[in-house]
Scaffold this active site. Structure first.
Site, mmCIF file in Angstrom:
data_model
loop_
_atom_site.group_PDB
_atom_site.id
_atom_site.type_symbol
_atom_site.label_atom_id
_atom_site.label_comp_id
_atom_site.label_asym_id
_atom_site.label_seq_id
_atom_site.Cartn_x
_atom_site.Cartn_y
_atom_site.Cartn_z
ATOM 1 C CB SER A 1 31.460 23.861 31.442
ATOM 2 O OG SER A 1 30.071 23.874 31.266
ATOM 3 C CG HIS B 1 35.987 24.345 30.400
ATOM 4 N ND1 HIS B 1 36.011 23.767 31.638
ATOM 5 C CD2 HIS B 1 34.982 25.251 30.435
ATOM 6 C CE1 HIS B 1 35.067 24.296 32.390
ATOM 7 N NE2 HIS B 1 34.436 25.200 31.690
ATOM 8 C CD GLU C 1 38.840 21.353 32.972
ATOM 9 O OE1 GLU C 1 39.013 20.291 33.566
ATOM 10 O OE2 GLU C 1 37.720 21.848 32.800
ATOM 11 C CG ASN D 1 32.398 22.616 35.681
ATOM 12 O OD1 ASN D 1 32.364 23.415 36.609
ATOM 13 N ND2 ASN D 1 32.413 22.988 34.425
HETATM 14 N N1 CAA Z 1 37.277 42.273 33.457
HETATM 15 C C1 CAA Z 1 38.071 43.176 34.052
HETATM 16 N N2 CAA Z 1 38.061 43.410 35.364
HETATM 17 C C2 CAA Z 1 37.201 42.678 36.109
HETATM 18 C C3 CAA Z 1 36.347 41.712 35.560
HETATM 19 C C4 CAA Z 1 36.411 41.525 34.158
HETATM 20 N N3 CAA Z 1 35.652 40.631 33.518
HETATM 21 N N4 CAA Z 1 35.619 41.139 36.550
HETATM 22 C C5 CAA Z 1 36.006 41.736 37.699
HETATM 23 N N5 CAA Z 1 36.957 42.657 37.431
HETATM 24 C C6 CAA Z 1 37.646 43.537 38.354
HETATM 25 C C7 CAA Z 1 36.691 44.181 39.314
HETATM 26 O O1 CAA Z 1 36.090 45.287 38.698
HETATM 27 C C8 CAA Z 1 37.607 44.582 40.450
HETATM 28 O O2 CAA Z 1 38.226 45.811 40.147
HETATM 29 P P1 CAA Z 1 38.571 46.857 41.341
HETATM 30 O O3 CAA Z 1 39.653 46.177 42.132
HETATM 31 O O4 CAA Z 1 39.078 48.059 40.612
HETATM 32 O O5 CAA Z 1 37.315 47.077 42.085
HETATM 33 C C9 CAA Z 1 38.694 43.490 40.411
HETATM 34 O O6 CAA Z 1 38.518 42.785 39.175
HETATM 35 C C10 CAA Z 1 38.595 42.522 41.537
HETATM 36 O O7 CAA Z 1 37.269 42.129 41.656
HETATM 37 P P2 CAA Z 1 36.552 42.084 43.040
HETATM 38 O O8 CAA Z 1 37.203 42.975 44.029
HETATM 39 O O9 CAA Z 1 35.090 42.228 42.788
HETATM 40 O O10 CAA Z 1 36.695 40.601 43.468
HETATM 41 P P3 CAA Z 1 37.920 39.650 43.669
HETATM 42 O O11 CAA Z 1 39.132 40.329 44.174
HETATM 43 O O12 CAA Z 1 37.319 38.542 44.457
HETATM 44 O O13 CAA Z 1 38.291 39.110 42.219
HETATM 45 C C11 CAA Z 1 37.593 37.281 40.865
HETATM 46 C C12 CAA Z 1 37.318 38.710 41.327
HETATM 47 C C13 CAA Z 1 38.883 37.228 40.067
HETATM 48 C C14 CAA Z 1 36.408 36.916 39.962
HETATM 49 C C15 CAA Z 1 37.727 36.348 42.112
HETATM 50 O O14 CAA Z 1 36.665 36.554 42.982
HETATM 51 C C16 CAA Z 1 37.750 34.894 41.735
HETATM 52 O O15 CAA Z 1 38.758 34.379 41.305
HETATM 53 N N6 CAA Z 1 36.597 34.208 41.914
HETATM 54 C C17 CAA Z 1 36.452 32.817 41.566
HETATM 55 C C18 CAA Z 1 36.165 32.712 40.111
HETATM 56 C C19 CAA Z 1 36.035 31.299 39.680
HETATM 57 O O16 CAA Z 1 36.071 30.360 40.440
HETATM 58 N N7 CAA Z 1 35.852 31.126 38.371
HETATM 59 C C20 CAA Z 1 35.647 29.844 37.798
HETATM 60 C C21 CAA Z 1 34.196 29.649 37.658
HETATM 61 S S1 CAA Z 1 33.856 28.065 37.039
HETATM 62 C C22 CAA Z 1 33.967 28.223 35.405
HETATM 63 O O17 CAA Z 1 34.137 29.246 34.840
HETATM 64 C C23 CAA Z 1 33.854 26.966 34.679
HETATM 65 C C24 CAA Z 1 32.515 26.485 34.407
HETATM 66 O O18 CAA Z 1 32.429 25.684 33.490
HETATM 67 C C25 CAA Z 1 31.326 26.790 35.187
#
Ligand code: CAA
Length: 281
Positions: free
Chosen positions: A118, A139, A151, A189
């Protein structure tokens, strides 16, 4: 190049997510980690995630058929059957270096090799292999099955053919590739981590509670989750290590990791995976 089998090294959150998406897109997957218990945990998570996506109609193929395409293995040598490899081990240069050097000897010379790093320099990682032209960054974002972006990062020596193959593969996996240049933190990041780090400063300085900070960003900026909740999802150790890469790479004090972030990592409060971070799980 005709890619049928994808090798993935590291069955943590990212590796298992990549394995799931690759298998759901029709590829055979060889998923490697050093301990059988990590592989068992990964397969359990993949099973649960697939069940959820099938229930929601986002995947129509039978779960058992998708799972049958994933072969877990604790033997790195088994990856010699792979046509393409993604490294997704712990975000630490020395750990990655060990895996890259070992894999380089196992894989056929024409096999393209990518890292899900990352933030670590792709050019530096590529130099650990004897195939810099066939090496680049791929990424994925967490949670991999839900996030559209990948990415793509070229090292200084990455060939045009390698880039084109990885871009096509990303699209076959149903993801949207975006090219970023090889600078610390790439694009994602470089922007996300300083925001999370600043949220931790705001918490440390008492500007607001964790709930207040997250609610401001959710309701005021329409972010799907607040920065502290997101930090808990990513892992506070990962956040700290990315801030250190930005700080070391740019030598700019604006990237200094927040002392509270470091303290929490020292205490073992790593977020969801350890049961406690800014929130308790
Ligand atoms: N597989 C399948 N389903 C999943 C899942 C997975 N891995 N993770 C969550 N879900 C499901 C949940 O179970 C939930 O299902 P229900 O609607 O039936 O309850 C549904 O997805 C929606 O989840 P939530 O209601 O809990 O939350 P949400 O609507 O906020 O969506 C999310 C979840 C898509 C993660 C959203 O919150 C989001 O986009 N968050 C930001 C994530 C982000 O920024 N990611 C990047 C991180 S940085 C990175 O990865 C790079 C790095 O190098 C650090």
């Amino acid at each position: 190049m005709d890619i049928k089998t994808i090798g993935i090294v590291g069955a943590g959150t990212m590796g298992s997510g990549i394995a799931q998406v690759a298998a759901a897109s029709g590829f055979s997957v060889l998923l490697n980690d050093i301990d059988q218990s990590y592989l068992d945990r990964a397969l359990k998570g993949i099973d649960k995630s697939l069940a959820k996506l099938i229930e929601k109609g986002k995947i129509t193929e039978d779960k058992a058929a998708i799972l049958s395409r994933i072969k877990p293995t604790i033997n790195l040598d088994d990856l010699k059957a792979a046509d393409f490899v993604v490294e997704a081990v712990f975000e630490d240069f020395d750990v990655k270096k060990k895996v890259l050097t070992a894999l380089d000897k196992i894989l056929a010379p024409e096999v393209i090799f990518t890292s899900n790093t990352s933030s670590i320099s792709i050019t530096r990682l590529a130099a650990q292999t004897g195939r810099s032209a066939q090496f680049m960054g791929m990424h994925f974002m967490n949670p991999v099955p839900l996030m559209a972006l990948v990415e793509l990062v070229r090292g200084l020596a990455t060939s045009e053919e390698t880039f084109a193959s990885v871009k096509a593969l990303t699209e076959k996996m149903g993801k949207v590739p975006v090219e970023a240049n090889d600078f610390p933190g790439f694009i994602a990041n470089r922007i996300l981590m300083p925001m999370i780090n600043e949220a931790v400063y705001a918490l440390m300085e008492g500007v607001g509670t964790a709930e207040a900070i997250d609610t401001v960003m959710k309701l005021g900026m329409n972010h799907p989750m607040g920065p502290l909740t997101l930090a808990d999802l990513i892992g506070l150790d990962v956040c700290l290590s990315i801030m250190e890469v930005l700080h070391d790479g740019f030598k700019d004090p604006k990237y200094r990791p927040c002392p509270l972030l470091r303290k929490m990592v020292d205490a073992g409060y790593l977020g969801r995976k350890s049961g406690r971070g800014f929130y308790s799980y």
